[in-house]
Design a protein around this motif. Structure first.
Motif, PDB file in Angstrom:
ATOM      1  N   SER A   1      -8.275  -7.092   5.660  1.00  0.00           N
ATOM      2  CA  SER A   1      -7.679  -7.145   4.328  1.00  0.00           C
ATOM      3  C   SER A   1      -6.628  -6.041   4.211  1.00  0.00           C
ATOM      4  O   SER A   1      -6.541  -5.148   5.055  1.00  0.00           O
ATOM      5  CB  SER A   1      -8.751  -6.952   3.253  1.00  0.00           C
ATOM      6  N   THR A   2      -5.861  -6.117   3.142  1.00  0.00           N
ATOM      7  CA  THR A   2      -4.889  -5.058   2.870  1.00  0.00           C
ATOM      8  C   THR A   2      -5.603  -3.719   2.757  1.00  0.00           C
ATOM      9  O   THR A   2      -5.119  -2.697   3.270  1.00  0.00           O
ATOM     10  CB  THR A   2      -4.111  -5.364   1.570  1.00  0.00           C
ATOM     11  N   ASP A   3      -6.771  -3.714   2.106  1.00  0.00           N
ATOM     12  CA  ASP A   3      -7.550  -2.479   1.981  1.00  0.00           C
ATOM     13  C   ASP A   3      -7.953  -1.926   3.348  1.00  0.00           C
ATOM     14  O   ASP A   3      -7.910  -0.713   3.569  1.00  0.00           O
ATOM     15  CB  ASP A   3      -8.801  -2.712   1.127  1.00  0.00           C
ATOM     16  N   ASP A   4      -8.348  -2.816   4.269  1.00  0.00           N
ATOM     17  CA  ASP A   4      -8.709  -2.389   5.624  1.00  0.00           C
ATOM     18  C   ASP A   4      -7.523  -1.730   6.320  1.00  0.00           C
ATOM     19  O   ASP A   4      -7.668  -0.683   6.954  1.00  0.00           O
ATOM     20  CB  ASP A   4      -9.176  -3.577   6.473  1.00  0.00           C
ATOM     21  N   VAL A   5      -6.351  -2.361   6.194  1.00  0.00           N
ATOM     22  CA  VAL A   5      -5.131  -1.830   6.817  1.00  0.00           C
ATOM     23  C   VAL A   5      -4.800  -0.467   6.233  1.00  0.00           C
ATOM     24  O   VAL A   5      -4.508   0.493   6.964  1.00  0.00           O
ATOM     25  CB  VAL A   5      -3.956  -2.821   6.655  1.00  0.00           C
ATOM     26  N   MET A   6      -4.876  -0.361   4.902  1.00  0.00           N
ATOM     27  CA  MET A   6      -4.580   0.911   4.226  1.00  0.00           C
ATOM     28  C   MET A   6      -5.505   2.017   4.720  1.00  0.00           C
ATOM     29  O   MET A   6      -5.056   3.120   5.036  1.00  0.00           O
ATOM     30  CB  MET A   6      -4.770   0.755   2.706  1.00  0.00           C
ATOM     31  N   GLU A   7      -6.786   1.700   4.782  1.00  0.00           N
ATOM     32  CA  GLU A   7      -7.785   2.695   5.171  1.00  0.00           C
ATOM     33  C   GLU A   7      -7.625   3.122   6.627  1.00  0.00           C
ATOM     34  O   GLU A   7      -7.621   4.312   6.935  1.00  0.00           O
ATOM     35  CB  GLU A   7      -9.184   2.114   4.946  1.00  0.00           C
ATOM     36  N   GLN A   8      -7.467   2.151   7.514  1.00  0.00           N
ATOM     37  CA  GLN A   8      -7.419   2.488   8.940  1.00  0.00           C
ATOM     38  C   GLN A   8      -6.136   3.190   9.349  1.00  0.00           C
ATOM     39  O   GLN A   8      -6.140   4.013  10.255  1.00  0.00           O
ATOM     40  CB  GLN A   8      -7.655   1.234   9.773  1.00  0.00           C
ATOM     41  N   LEU A   9      -5.024   2.864   8.667  1.00  0.00           N
ATOM     42  CA  LEU A   9      -3.749   3.504   9.018  1.00  0.00           C
ATOM     43  C   LEU A   9      -3.384   4.644   8.069  1.00  0.00           C
ATOM     44  O   LEU A   9      -2.381   5.325   8.289  1.00  0.00           O
ATOM     45  CB  LEU A   9      -2.621   2.468   9.042  1.00  0.00           C
ATOM     46  N   GLU A  10      -4.205   4.822   7.026  1.00  0.00           N
ATOM     47  CA  GLU A  10      -3.972   5.864   6.031  1.00  0.00           C
ATOM     48  C   GLU A  10      -2.571   5.747   5.431  1.00  0.00           C
ATOM     49  O   GLU A  10      -1.772   6.679   5.458  1.00  0.00           O
ATOM     50  CB  GLU A  10      -4.215   7.252   6.627  1.00  0.00           C
TER      51      GLU A  10
END
Length: 167
Positions: free
Chosen positions: A42-51
């Motif tokens: 998800s977009t949230d996953d991408v945000m979290e993993q790439l900061e």
């Protein structure tokens, strides 16, 4: 090296390489993250993993969809948007080649064609300029043709052609 460490190194290095090719570092990192994951993110996953921020994640996910190298995927029971990367490397090569040709080569061809249409063509200086633009057009046209062949080919055909060129 552990798998998580290898994935992180891949994502960071791919982003660094991308800047050398004129591609946004974060866009390449988002793509690498999606490629390296076995499940939709998800977009949230991408945000979290790439900061990265939500805006940055959204912008790069949309750009990657525009390039045709990622797609949305539904996850049953969840309303979030999830994304997966096309994992066929040959397809990726062809899509990226197609987009780069559209964004980089085709505008150069149009620009050079326009520069050849000057009004005062009779002077020696004008003839030399037109010749120079025609030479640039010739080279750019050949590059465009090679890219077109790569886009329309299958992987076995291109490997054979490249091998023949190297002999």
């Amino acid at each position: 090296m552990k798998l998580t460490e290898a994935k992180e190194k891949y994502i960071q290095t791919w982003g660094t390489f991308a800047t050398n090719w004129g591609i946004n570092r974060t866009m390449a990192q988002v793509h690498a993250l999606l490629l390296a994951n076995g499940k939709p993110l998800s977009t949230d996953d991408v945000m979290e993993q790439l900061e990265i921020s939500r805006g940055n994640a959204n912008m790069n996910l949309r750009s990657l969809m525009d390039w045709g190298i990622i797609r949305k995927e539904l996850v049953k029971g969840d309303r979030k948007e999830y994304f997966v990367a096309e994992k066929d490397v040959w397809f990726l090569f062809k899509q990226i080649t197609k987009e780069r040709r559209k964004r980089e080569i085709e505008p150069v061809i149009a620009f050079l064609d326009d520069l050849k249409n000057i009004e005062d063509k009779d002077s020696q200086e004008a003839k030399e300029f037109i010749k120079l633009m025609e030479d640039f057009s010739s080279v750019t046209g050949k590059i465009n043709n090679i890219m077109d062949l790569a886009i329309k080919s299958d992987d076995h055909w291109l490997v054979g052609k490249i091998t023949n060129l190297l002999k």
